[in-house]
Design an enzyme around this catalytic site. Structure first.
Site, short mmCIF file in Angstrom:
data_model
loop_
_atom_site.label_atom_id
_atom_site.label_comp_id
_atom_site.label_asym_id
_atom_site.label_seq_id
_atom_site.Cartn_x
_atom_site.Cartn_y
_atom_site.Cartn_z
N HIS A 79 0.96 -1.25 0.21
CA HIS A 79 0.54 -0.03 0.25
C HIS A 79 0.80 1.17 -0.05
CE1 HIS A 79 -3.93 -1.83 1.56
NE2 HIS A 79 -3.53 -2.57 0.93
N TYR A 204 -9.13 4.86 7.92
CA TYR A 204 -9.46 4.96 9.49
C TYR A 204 -10.10 6.25 9.34
CZ TYR A 204 -4.78 2.77 10.61
OH TYR A 204 -3.81 1.92 10.73
N PRO A 297 -3.40 0.17 19.23
CA PRO A 297 -3.02 -0.04 18.09
C PRO A 297 -3.51 0.43 16.82
CG PRO A 297 -5.14 -1.39 18.75
CD PRO A 297 -4.44 -0.41 19.48
N LYS A 301 1.62 -0.78 15.17
CA LYS A 301 3.46 -0.56 15.18
C LYS A 301 3.49 -1.49 16.00
CE LYS A 301 4.46 3.05 13.49
NZ LYS A 301 5.06 2.91 11.81
N TYR A 389 3.98 7.21 10.38
CA TYR A 389 3.47 5.88 9.84
C TYR A 389 4.57 4.56 9.41
CZ TYR A 389 -1.26 2.73 8.97
OH TYR A 389 -1.48 1.82 8.67
#
Ligand code: APR
Ligand code: PHB
Length: 395
Positions: A79, A204, A297, A301, A389
Site C-alpha cells: 500500500h 481510519y 493499535p 506499530k 506511519y
C-alpha cells in the site's frame, strides 16, 4: 559441573515464540549464536492468533534478509497510502509520495507461521511453570516440558520475549523498573470477515458514533474494527449490529461507496493501553517487544517495534560474542527506548485524534476535527504523519 539429562545449556534462552522471540531466534542463528525458544502455548494456538497486519518497510527488509520473504513477497499487499475519513469525507495521505517508503499488509500470524516453518532449531511448545533465576550471574530458566518433565536451561543471556502477561518482566526485583502507563477509555472490537475489501487502502474513520478502521488481509478477507467500551460484552454484538455500526461509521458522502459484508470468521475485543518499562534490562535479562512496552493499535506499530528491539539486541549480542565488547548490550535499553517513545507518542497521537471521548465532549471533538483538517491539508503535517506511519529506518 556436568549437566544431567534434564539440564541443557545454550547461549541465549528465549522466552516466548511471538514475533519478538522468533525473529530474535532467526537473527541469532544467522550470526552463529545458539538459542533455545520456550513457548507456553501450542504451535497451532500461536499460528492462529489473529493480531495486526501492517509491516513497516524495515520489518519486511529484515525478514527478507533472513530468507523469510518468499511467501511474504508473493502474498502481501503493498500500500502507498491510507485514508482518513471524517465528516463523511475521505482524505488520502500518500505515504510513499511523502515519506519515500510503502507499507505491507500481511497478517502477523502469517509472519509467525513463516518464522516457525523456517526454524529448525530448538523450539519447545506447551511448556509450563517457566521461572527465571540468577539473572545477574548465571541465568537459568526452569520449566516443565510438554511431557511433564522438569527441565533446567542454563544460559549466558535470557531474552524475555513473552509478551505483556509473561513471566520475564515479573522476574525483575521490585524497585528496578519504572513503569509508564496510560489506559484509554476505549477498546477495539475486531472482526475478520470473508468479504472483499471495500477500498484499496486502509480507512481510519472518525465519527461521532466512534472510531472505525477498515483494513484487509487479502482480496477476499477484510479486517474491521470498531471503537467500543473497554468492558464491552461481545455477546451484545450480533453480526447485524456489527455490520450496521460499521456501515454507519464508515459512511461517506460519495454515493458510489458501500461496505461489502460477509461471514464473520473471527471476533474479539482488545483493550487499548500505552505501557513502557524502563530500563528494558536487568543483569543478563533483556526484555523485548510487548514484554517491555505496549502501544495502542491505532498506529499499527506493535509488531514492528518488537522487531526493532530484537534487531538491536541481536547486534549487541553479536559484538559481545565476537569480541567481548559489551557496549551494545549496555546501551540496549537506551537505544530501544528512543524508538519506543517516538512510537508511543505517534500511537497516542493517532488514538487521541481519532477516538471521540465517550461523552462526545464538544471541545475534544473540535480539537480532533481541527487536527484532522490540518493533517489532511498541510503537506508538512501530512509528511509528519506519513514518516511515522511508514516507520523510521531500523537502527
Ligand atoms: N513462558 C513461555 N512463553 C510465554 C509465557 C511464559 N511464561 N508467557 C507468554 N508467553 C508467550 C505467549 O504465548 C506468546 O506466544 O510469549 C509470546 C509473546 O508473543 P506476543 O504477545 O506476540 O509478543 P511479541 O512477540 O512481543 O510481539 C509483539 O506486537 O502486534 C503487537 O501485541 C502484538 O503480539 C504482538 C506484538
Ligand atoms: C490490521 O490490519 O489489523 C490493522 C491495521 C492498522 C492498524 C491496526 C490494525 O492501525
Amino acid at each position: 559441573m556436568g549437566l544431567t539429562d534434564l539440564e541443557t545449556r545454550t547461549q541465549v534462552g528465549i522466552i516466548g515464540a511471538g514475533p519478538a522471540g522468533l525473529v530474535l531466534a532467526h537473527l541469532l542463528r544467522a550470526r552463529g549464536i545458539d538459542c533455545v525458544v520456550l513457548e507456553r502455548q501450542t504451535r497451532s494456538h500461536v499460528e492462529a492468533r489473529i493480531r495486526a497486519g501492517v509491516l513497516e518497510h524495515g520489518t519486511v527488509d529484515l525478514l527478507t534478509s533472513l530468507g523469510l520473504g518468499d511467501r511474504l513477497h508473493r502474498e502481501r499487499m503493498v500500500h502507498h497510502g491510507i485514508e482518513l475519513l471524517f465528516e463523511r469525507e475521505a482524505h488520502r495521505i500518500p505515504l510513499t509520495e511523502l515519506a519515500g517508503r510503502e507499507i505491507t499488509i500481511y497478517g502477523q500470524h502469517e509472519v509467525v507461521k513463516d518464522l516457525i516453518a523456517a526454524w529448525d532449531g530448538p523450539l519447545h511448545f506447551s511448556v509450563s511453570s517457566v521461572a527465571l533465576s540468577a539473572l545477574t550471574s548465571t541465568p537459568t530458566v526452569s520449566y516443565v516440558d510438554a511431557d511433564g518433565v522438569a527441565q533446567t536451561l542454563h544460559c549466558d543471556v535470557i531474552a524475555g520475549c513473552d509478551g505483556f502477561h509473561g513471566v520475564s518482566r515479573a522476574a525483575i526485583p521490585p524497585g528496578v523498573l519504572t513503569v509508564h502507563q496510560r489506559d484509554y477509555p476505549h477498546a477495539w472490537l475486531g472482526i475478520l470477515a470473508e468479504a472483499p475489501p471495500s477500498s484499496e487502502e486502509l480507512i481510519y474513520a472518525h465519527s461521532s458514533r466512534g472510531f472505525a478502521l477498515h483494513s484487509m488481509r487479502s482480496p477476499t478477507v477484510t479486517r474491521l474494527y470498531l471503537q467500543v467500551r473497554p468492558d464491552e460484552d461481545l455477546a451484545e454484538w450480533p453480526d447485524e449490529r456489527i455490520w450496521s455500526e460499521l456501515r454507519a461509521r464508515l459512511d461517506r458522502s460519495d454515493p458510489a461507496w458501500s461496505l461489502a459484508d460477509g461471514p464473520i470468521l473471527e471476533r474479539s475485543v482488545a483493550a487499548m493501553r500505552s505501557f513502557v518499562v524502563s530500563p528494558m534490562q536487568y543483569g543478563r535479562l533483556f526484555l523485548a517487544g510487548d514484554a517491555a512496552h505496549i502501544v495502542p493499535p491505532t498506529g499499527a506499530k506493535g509488531l514492528n517495534l518488537a522487531v526493532a528491539d530484537v534487531k538491536v539486541l541481536a547486534d549487541a549480542l553479536t559484538a559481545w560474542y565476537a569480541s567481548g565488547d559489551a557496549t551494545g548490550l549496555d546501551a540496549y535499553s537506551e537505544a530501544c527506548l528512543r524508538r519506543v517513545w517516538r512510537v508511543q507518542h505517534f500511537s497516542w497521537w493517532m488514538t487521541s485524534m481519532l477516538h471521540p471521548t465517550s461523552d462526545n465532549d464538544p471541545f475534544d471533538r473540535a480539537l480532533q476535527l481541527s487536527q484532522l483538517r490540518y493533517v489532511t491539508s498541510s503537506r508538512a503535517a501530512a509528511t509528519s504523519l506519513a514518516e511515522n506511519y511508514v516507520g523510521f529506518p531500523f537502527p
